[in-house]
Design a protein around this motif. Structure first.
Motif, PDB file in Angstrom:
ATOM      1  N   LYS A 108      42.088  -8.814  47.621  1.00  0.00           N
ATOM      2  CA  LYS A 108      41.172  -8.467  46.540  1.00  0.00           C
ATOM      3  C   LYS A 108      41.035  -6.935  46.417  1.00  0.00           C
ATOM      4  N   GLN A 109      40.914  -6.292  47.570  1.00  0.00           N
ATOM      5  CA  GLN A 109      40.851  -4.830  47.581  1.00  0.00           C
ATOM      6  C   GLN A 109      42.129  -4.246  46.990  1.00  0.00           C
ATOM      7  N   ARG A 110      43.221  -4.865  47.363  1.00  0.00           N
ATOM      8  CA  ARG A 110      44.516  -4.396  46.884  1.00  0.00           C
ATOM      9  C   ARG A 110      44.565  -4.423  45.365  1.00  0.00           C
ATOM     10  N   GLN A 111      44.025  -5.519  44.834  1.00  0.00           N
ATOM     11  CA  GLN A 111      44.002  -5.703  43.383  1.00  0.00           C
ATOM     12  C   GLN A 111      43.189  -4.572  42.731  1.00  0.00           C
ATOM     13  N   LYS A 112      42.025  -4.286  43.303  1.00  0.00           N
ATOM     14  CA  LYS A 112      41.156  -3.257  42.755  1.00  0.00           C
ATOM     15  C   LYS A 112      41.844  -1.879  42.829  1.00  0.00           C
ATOM     16  N   PHE A 113      42.462  -1.647  43.963  1.00  0.00           N
ATOM     17  CA  PHE A 113      43.156  -0.386  44.170  1.00  0.00           C
ATOM     18  C   PHE A 113      44.248  -0.198  43.116  1.00  0.00           C
ATOM     19  N   GLN A 114      44.944  -1.275  42.885  1.00  0.00           N
ATOM     20  CA  GLN A 114      46.027  -1.250  41.898  1.00  0.00           C
ATOM     21  C   GLN A 114      45.477  -0.884  40.516  1.00  0.00           C
ATOM     22  N   GLU A 115      44.320  -1.434  40.192  1.00  0.00           N
ATOM     23  CA  GLU A 115      43.710  -1.142  38.891  1.00  0.00           C
ATOM     24  C   GLU A 115      43.313   0.335  38.786  1.00  0.00           C
ATOM     25  N   ILE A 116      42.739   0.832  39.854  1.00  0.00           N
ATOM     26  CA  ILE A 116      42.338   2.242  39.859  1.00  0.00           C
ATOM     27  C   ILE A 116      43.560   3.144  39.701  1.00  0.00           C
ATOM     28  N   ALA A 117      44.602   2.802  40.420  1.00  0.00           N
ATOM     29  CA  ALA A 117      45.828   3.597  40.360  1.00  0.00           C
ATOM     30  C   ALA A 117      46.384   3.587  38.940  1.00  0.00           C
ATOM     31  N   GLN A 118      46.336   2.431  38.327  1.00  0.00           N
ATOM     32  CA  GLN A 118      46.838   2.292  36.960  1.00  0.00           C
ATOM     33  C   GLN A 118      46.022   3.172  35.995  1.00  0.00           C
ATOM     34  N   ASN A 119      44.727   3.108  36.162  1.00  0.00           N
ATOM     35  CA  ASN A 119      43.809   3.897  35.358  1.00  0.00           C
ATOM     36  C   ASN A 119      44.100   5.396  35.523  1.00  0.00           C
ATOM     37  N   LEU A 120      44.271   5.782  36.765  1.00  0.00           N
ATOM     38  CA  LEU A 120      44.590   7.170  37.077  1.00  0.00           C
ATOM     39  C   LEU A 120      45.873   7.606  36.359  1.00  0.00           C
ATOM     40  N   ALA A 121      46.877   6.755  36.427  1.00  0.00           N
ATOM     41  CA  ALA A 121      48.160   7.104  35.816  1.00  0.00           C
ATOM     42  C   ALA A 121      48.021   7.257  34.304  1.00  0.00           C
ATOM     43  N   TYR A 122      47.239   6.405  33.690  1.00  0.00           N
ATOM     44  CA  TYR A 122      47.000   6.531  32.246  1.00  0.00           C
ATOM     45  C   TYR A 122      46.334   7.863  31.926  1.00  0.00           C
ATOM     46  N   LEU A 123      45.280   8.142  32.659  1.00  0.00           N
ATOM     47  CA  LEU A 123      44.447   9.287  32.303  1.00  0.00           C
ATOM     48  C   LEU A 123      45.073  10.638  32.619  1.00  0.00           C
ATOM     49  N   THR A 124      46.090  10.632  33.418  1.00  0.00           N
ATOM     50  CA  THR A 124      46.672  11.921  33.799  1.00  0.00           C
ATOM     51  C   THR A 124      48.136  12.051  33.410  1.00  0.00           C
ATOM     52  N   SER A 125      48.573  11.217  32.506  1.00  0.00           N
ATOM     53  CA  SER A 125      49.922  11.389  31.969  1.00  0.00           C
ATOM     54  C   SER A 125      49.825  12.292  30.757  1.00  0.00           C
ATOM     55  N   THR A 126      50.198  13.521  30.915  1.00  0.00           N
ATOM     56  CA  THR A 126      50.080  14.467  29.809  1.00  0.00           C
ATOM     57  C   THR A 126      51.466  14.870  29.328  1.00  0.00           C
ATOM     58  N   ALA A 127      51.507  15.554  28.190  1.00  0.00           N
ATOM     59  CA  ALA A 127      52.796  15.890  27.587  1.00  0.00           C
ATOM     60  C   ALA A 127      53.687  16.666  28.549  1.00  0.00           C
ATOM     61  N   ASN A 128      53.094  17.618  29.258  1.00  0.00           N
ATOM     62  CA  ASN A 128      53.911  18.465  30.124  1.00  0.00           C
ATOM     63  C   ASN A 128      53.982  17.980  31.557  1.00  0.00           C
ATOM     64  N   ALA A 129      53.180  16.974  31.872  1.00  0.00           N
ATOM     65  CA  ALA A 129      53.194  16.460  33.242  1.00  0.00           C
ATOM     66  C   ALA A 129      52.959  14.950  33.238  1.00  0.00           C
ATOM     67  N   PRO A 130      53.915  14.205  32.670  1.00  0.00           N
ATOM     68  CA  PRO A 130      53.747  12.751  32.611  1.00  0.00           C
ATOM     69  C   PRO A 130      54.038  12.096  33.960  1.00  0.00           C
ATOM     70  N   TRP A 131      53.477  10.927  34.156  1.00  0.00           N
ATOM     71  CA  TRP A 131      53.825  10.144  35.332  1.00  0.00           C
ATOM     72  C   TRP A 131      55.147   9.438  35.104  1.00  0.00           C
ATOM     73  N   ASN A 132      55.899   9.284  36.166  1.00  0.00           N
ATOM     74  CA  ASN A 132      57.112   8.486  36.116  1.00  0.00           C
ATOM     75  C   ASN A 132      56.967   7.369  37.128  1.00  0.00           C
ATOM     76  N   VAL A 133      56.814   6.156  36.624  1.00  0.00           N
ATOM     77  CA  VAL A 133      56.678   5.021  37.524  1.00  0.00           C
ATOM     78  C   VAL A 133      58.076   4.532  37.872  1.00  0.00           C
ATOM     79  N   VAL A 134      58.387   4.577  39.142  1.00  0.00           N
ATOM     80  CA  VAL A 134      59.738   4.228  39.582  1.00  0.00           C
ATOM     81  C   VAL A 134      59.702   2.919  40.373  1.00  0.00           C
TER      82      VAL A 134
END
Lengths: 503, 503
Positions: B187-213
């Protein structure tokens, strides 16, 4: 040494007021020259018992000079970063550049004095520490640092009285107290005084003498220090500081590189370059050694050991490949590789060893130097990038440096990777062919080949003079890369094993 | 964001083997260009749960590139030096130069993610932290740092399995584990995953996008990262990186320095330069303020406060004199003065603010900057030493910098010392006369006087745009030196008093 300081030294306020303007003019003139020419650094070591006015002297220097080019090096409690490195590291970290004046409160004498006065080290250890200090200061002097060592003298009773006064109420003096001689009983004070006297005798050298300044009368103290500071600035501004001639005792280093009277036997001729390891054995032995290294680095005992690996060798001897195999075995948070490149302008205006000290790993870490401080006795010697006096004194300085590392629980592992001239030619040609290797080859590499004999002499001298019990050279037959890499890994492993056993 | 990563990504070994040589060639070519041209720095942020192969990816980068120009920035336990400074300080300390590639393990996302997942900060605070990160990264990008942000994705169950495996027996992966998601329950893992996803959305910018590999298959992972790294190197090598145009929203900064359509009212015109303090009051008030400052600095509470004082002002306005009166009150072990001079070559190849971050005091200390980061919006703007885009974005960057200091319990005290043009002329002439003051005057000082009107506009913009609630400017009427010095001292005292009360 303190005899004359015991006499009463006074200067009346009026006389001092009259002399001060001229003194300030002269000081600023000299400092201006220092800042413009950037020939040397001036380090003022302000020592003396608490209550002797160390803080007042520091403020005086700031008031007299252009404060923008003055820096205080003051040490209180030891922090994490300092605790995990040799004692001198913090002074290196804070070393002012040429053109700057540094005021040191809590100098390298501090530790030796405290340890001895506190009974932690005996007379022999104390003398040993002072000898090391003498060599350290001689090196600094040769490397562009002018030292002004001040010992502020006040009769012990007076110092005690002043400390007492300072402890009550807040005033400037209290804030400047450096708690290094909380010696309360008269008998202890007497002993401390004797030790201090002994220290001053043993560390007054030609280029870094002690100056005992009677400090009871503030005006006398100020006038005396002003004069000494002016002299130090003048010495630092001398266009051509006299370079100490190294002693001409028989040593490998006295052999000329260019035309040796008798051909020397190269240390490298002793190597059997046919040594090889086939692919099968390599694939078996390398991972085994890497695994063992990983185990060692993750052991608890390793956290208190620092490791410094030095890689030197002929061009194309395979330093990079060997380092890569080390790296594979290591946690990237625990090691760093420092390639030696042309010095930055910040490095150029500080003593030679600064560029290496600043990259020294903390204990529990491994620092790998891809080329190193041996550059001075190899490329700089052969190419004439430094004076003969410079590279001749470098052997001792390097030995001192490595000895200090050793004494602070750092393991120094040094490799010379050797290949034959033929093999080097083959590898150069291969690099020209292989696209992704071609930028490892520069025209300079070809030119260096012409100096092969001069390098052989330099290498032989280097190994002879710097292979110490605590930091021996390991010569690596590198004609066969597999053999070389495994030998490097195994050597690092066995040196660490041994160091952990010895503890 | 992670949606497509959930699909199975595989690459067969043969395909990868075929593409690798070309990839390596291209990578080395681009790195060679980077090292030669030194246009930008490449920072690779390797993020992902433990067991996703962060260590393997790091080693891959070292194997592919010329390792001599690659540096690892890895962070474990926080040490003394780091604890006493803002969280970003350690990244600034380790910032690679242009031409270098840095691999960051344990990046600035680490802290925000951990704090939020651990329930230490709520959603709003988390978003605030991510906004700060976005601005930090935008600044790095403008200042010559190309970011490659990698998120290694493995399904949570697989990551947990891998971690378990790694914990047994010693192998490379274990040594590289970064303990930042010891999240054991599904359950914690699930929550963590959601937070990580949220983080990736909010900090993908034009000059510094996230690359999910997708990182389950090592060959796929390697090929994907190789391609991304190649792109990042190419971007870093572009001769003319597109400079982001600052928004043209109405702001003081949009007013031209040279020919304003409407004459602006200088902020300095509001000052009453006739304010003065006679010698008698000065002799009484100055020591009183110094005494109070000393008391404050020696209080226990002060040990957790850092103080940064900024001195800006007209030439000859008396910055040095005011700093000297501060200095007199302070223990030299507790403060340092940093005059701003021409940048060294090490400073020139790193983001502008690096030269100030490296001199940031620890908490419990006072750092005095004799001129500062405001140089960019003053002398650099007026003299045209930087582009218009550079100084226009500098206001926000400076506010962010000072906000970060404020949030980390650093007090920022900023002074503008103002004198009239007539008074400046008088002081210049006096300096020419007085021997020990004459080297404080350069021909440049006379030339700067011609630009007085342009400076007035720049100063007004600066004060308007960077006088924040947490770091307000104090304008000091400096025509009378006594008045100015006492005002400076009293301001420092009251700001510290207030900061200690607020805690």
């Amino acid at each position: 040494m303190f005899d004359s300081a015991l006499l009463e030294h006074k200067l009346d306020k009026k006389t001092f007021k009259e002399m001060e303007p001229k003194l300030r003019d002269d000081l600023l003139d000299q400092q201006f020259e220092l800042v413009q020419q950037k020939r040397r650094t001036v380090l003022v070591l302000v020592n003396g018992p608490d209550g002797s006015g160390k803080g007042a002297v520091t403020n005086l220097i700031y008031r007299w000079l252009d404060a923008r080019h003055v820096k205080t090096l003051a040490y209180e409690r030891v922090n994490d970063e300092e605790r995990r490195r040799p004692p001198l590291w913090k002074y290196w970290r804070d070393m002012p550049a040429h053109g700057e004046v540094g005021v040191v409160l809590g100098s390298w004498y501090h530790m030796a004095l405290l340890a001895h006065a506190g009974g932690l080290i005996d007379t022999f250890a104390f003398e040993h520490a002072l000898n090391q200090i003498n060599r350290f200061e001689a090196m600094l002097h040769s490397e562009g640092v002018e030292l002004l060592k001040l010992w502020l003298y006040v009769p012990p009773e007076e110092a005690a009285r002043r400390r007492e006064k300072a402890r009550k109420g807040i005033d400037i003096d209290q804030s400047l107290i450096i708690e290094w001689d909380a010696v309360s009983k008269p008998k202890q004070r007497q002993k401390f005084q004797e030790i201090a006297q002994n220290l001053a005798y043993l560390t007054s050298t030609a280029n870094a003498p002690w100056n005992v300044v009677p400090a009871s009368d503030p005006d006398y103290r100020a006038a005396a220090i002003g004069g000494l500071l002016l002299d130090a600035l003048k010495r630092a501004n001398r266009p051509d500081p006299t370079v100490p001639v190294p002693s001409e005792a028989p040593s490998a280093a006295t052999i000329s590189t260019t035309a040796p009277a008798v051909p020397r036997v190269s240390i490298l001729s002793s190597l059997d370059l046919t040594k090889a390891l086939d692919k099968h054995d390599y694939d078996e032995e390398l991972p085994k050694a890497q695994h063992r290294l990983r185990e060692l680095v993750h052991s608890k005992a390793f956290q208190n050991l620092g490791v410094v690996c030095v890689f030197e060798g002929n061009d194309a001897a395979g330093k990079g490949g060997a380092i890569m195999r080390l790296r594979q075995a290591l946690d990237p948070r625990r090691f760093a590789v420092h390639p030696v490149a042309a010095p930055s302008d910040e490095e150029r205006v500080r003593p030679y060893l600064w560029r290496f000290w600043r990259n020294l790993p903390a204990r529990g870490h491994i620092g790998i130097f891809d080329r190193s401080w041996y550059g001075r006795v190899l490329v700089e010697r052969v190419e004439g990038f430094c004076t003969e006096a410079d590279w001749r004194r470098a052997y001792d300085e390097i030995n001192d440096f490595e000895s200090e590392l050793h004494q602070s629980d750092f393991l120094v592992v040094k490799f010379w990777l050797a290949i034959s001239q033929d093999e080097q030619k083959r590898r150069f040609e291969e690099r020209e062919q292989t696209t992704f290797k071609r930028f490892k080859l520069t025209p300079e590499d070809w030119r260096n080949r012409d100096k092969w004999p001069a390098y052989e002499v330099a290498i032989t001298d280097m190994v002879d003079r710097t292979s110490t019990t605590y930091a021996p050279w390991t010569l690596v037959e590198a004609e066969n890369k597999h053999y070389a890499r495994v030998k490097v890994l195994k050597t690092v492993v066995s040196r660490i094993e041994q160091a952990l056993e010895d503890r």
